[in-house]
Design an enzyme around this catalytic site. Structure first.
Site, PDB file in Angstrom:
ATOM      1  N   ASN A  37       0.822  -1.226   0.000  1.00  0.00           N
ATOM      2  CA  ASN A  37       0.000   0.000   0.000  1.00  0.00           C
ATOM      3  C   ASN A  37       0.853   1.272   0.000  1.00  0.00           C
ATOM      4  O   ASN A  37       0.498   2.266   0.637  1.00  0.00           O
ATOM      5  CB  ASN A  37      -1.000   0.019   1.175  1.00  0.00           C
ATOM      6  CG  ASN A  37      -2.079   1.092   1.068  1.00  0.00           C
ATOM      7  OD1 ASN A  37      -2.466   1.687   2.052  1.00  0.00           O
ATOM      8  ND2 ASN A  37      -2.560   1.359  -0.137  1.00  0.00           N
TER       9      ASN A  37
ATOM     10  N   CYS B 202       2.890   1.741  -3.277  1.00  0.00           N
ATOM     11  CA  CYS B 202       3.180   1.957  -4.706  1.00  0.00           C
ATOM     12  C   CYS B 202       1.916   1.873  -5.576  1.00  0.00           C
ATOM     13  O   CYS B 202       1.400   2.883  -6.049  1.00  0.00           O
ATOM     14  CB  CYS B 202       4.223   0.957  -5.212  1.00  0.00           C
ATOM     15  SG  CYS B 202       5.834   1.107  -4.417  1.00  0.00           S
TER      16      CYS B 202
ATOM     17  N   SER C 227      -1.476   0.428  -5.246  1.00  0.00           N
ATOM     18  CA  SER C 227      -2.864   0.772  -4.882  1.00  0.00           C
ATOM     19  C   SER C 227      -3.055   2.248  -4.520  1.00  0.00           C
ATOM     20  O   SER C 227      -4.118   2.802  -4.822  1.00  0.00           O
ATOM     21  CB  SER C 227      -3.416  -0.165  -3.804  1.00  0.00           C
ATOM     22  OG  SER C 227      -2.700  -0.079  -2.603  1.00  0.00           O
TER      23      SER C 227
ATOM     24  N   ASP D 299       4.690  -5.715  -9.275  1.00  0.00           N
ATOM     25  CA  ASP D 299       5.205  -4.974  -8.133  1.00  0.00           C
ATOM     26  C   ASP D 299       6.471  -4.213  -8.565  1.00  0.00           C
ATOM     27  O   ASP D 299       7.463  -4.833  -8.936  1.00  0.00           O
ATOM     28  CB  ASP D 299       5.532  -6.005  -7.039  1.00  0.00           C
ATOM     29  CG  ASP D 299       6.056  -5.367  -5.780  1.00  0.00           C
ATOM     30  OD1 ASP D 299       6.353  -4.160  -5.796  1.00  0.00           O
ATOM     31  OD2 ASP D 299       6.164  -6.090  -4.788  1.00  0.00           O
TER      32      ASP D 299
HETATM   33  P1  4NP Z   1       3.084  -2.130  -3.448  1.00  0.00           P
HETATM   34  O1  4NP Z   1       4.675  -2.321  -3.539  1.00  0.00           O
HETATM   35  O2  4NP Z   1       2.517  -3.455  -3.019  1.00  0.00           O
HETATM   36  O3  4NP Z   1       2.694  -1.774  -4.836  1.00  0.00           O
HETATM   37  O4  4NP Z   1       2.841  -1.041  -2.439  1.00  0.00           O
HETATM   38  C1  4NP Z   1       5.435  -2.845  -2.482  1.00  0.00           C
HETATM   39  C2  4NP Z   1       5.837  -2.018  -1.460  1.00  0.00           C
HETATM   40  C3  4NP Z   1       6.604  -2.528  -0.433  1.00  0.00           C
HETATM   41  C4  4NP Z   1       6.984  -3.856  -0.445  1.00  0.00           C
HETATM   42  C5  4NP Z   1       6.563  -4.673  -1.462  1.00  0.00           C
HETATM   43  C6  4NP Z   1       5.778  -4.174  -2.474  1.00  0.00           C
HETATM   44  N1  4NP Z   1       7.800  -4.368   0.598  1.00  0.00           N
HETATM   45  O5  4NP Z   1       8.177  -5.536   0.497  1.00  0.00           O
HETATM   46  O6  4NP Z   1       8.102  -3.657   1.550  1.00  0.00           O
END
Ligand code: 4NP
Length: 168
Positions: free
Chosen positions: A18, A20, A22, A135
């Site tokens: 949450n 990047c 979403s 991601d």
């Molecule tokens: P999101 O991206 O799911 O699009 O917000 C990520 C942000 C952080 C992490 C993984 C994906 N993380 O592993 O901290």
């Protein structure tokens, strides 16, 4: 005037952290419904299946790609709250297959869970694997530009879909 929550179309954008995908999807969709004059009909939020970044703002690279396209938005990350979110929202929009699995594992009603890009009409007939917003967290800046383009197209398709389903 804003409708009472129960009469609005509840839309929850869901990724992993949450910070990047979403948050950008929410920002883009909010801008779109405002431009089309239908903002009052929607109850829009975003969350992550994981809680590591709860309380943080959006990733700086997400903020940057949004600003590059003229979009700014407020954000405080939060984790999915199954007890509330599965009642409140009619559309639980997962960015990738892992997010969708996380939602279902947490007890989300399967008839509310969709892959975000399944609403991009240019992707009709594609396999589910190709309907993911990857991601971008561990990659370079081109991943963020691709994410932006994917989410913009999917948000537009999703708005068309919901307004067809719920014309008023
Ligand atoms: P999101 O991206 O799911 O699009 O917000 C990520 C942000 C952080 C992490 C993984 C994906 N993380 O592993 O901290």
């Amino acid at each position: 005037m804003t409708k009472p929550p129960a009469e609005r179309i509840g839309v929850l954008f869901v990724c992993l952290g949450n910070i990047c995908r979403s948050p950008l999807a929410k920002g883009l969709f909010q801008e779109l419904v405002q431009q089309r004059g239908v903002a009052a009909r929607f109850d829009i939020d975003s969350c992550g299946t994981g809680g590591w970044h709860a309380g943080e703002g959006a990733d700086p690279r997400t903020v940057q790609i949004a600003a590059f396209h003229g979009l700014t938005f407020e954000h405080a990350a939060r984790q999915l709250d199954p007890r509330r979110d599965f009642d409140r929202f009619q559309y639980l929009l997962a960015m990738d297959l892992d997010n969708r699995a996380g939602l279902l594992h947490a007890g989300a009603p399967a008839n509310k869970v969709y892959l975000m890009r399944s609403f991009d009409p240019t992707l009709a007939g594609e396999t589910e694997h190709r309907l993911q917003v990857p991601d971008p967290y561990y990659g370079g800046s081109e991943g963020f530009e691709k994410m932006y383009a994917m989410l913009k197209a999917a948000c537009e398709g999703f708005l068309t879909h919901t307004l067809n389903e719920r014309p008023r």
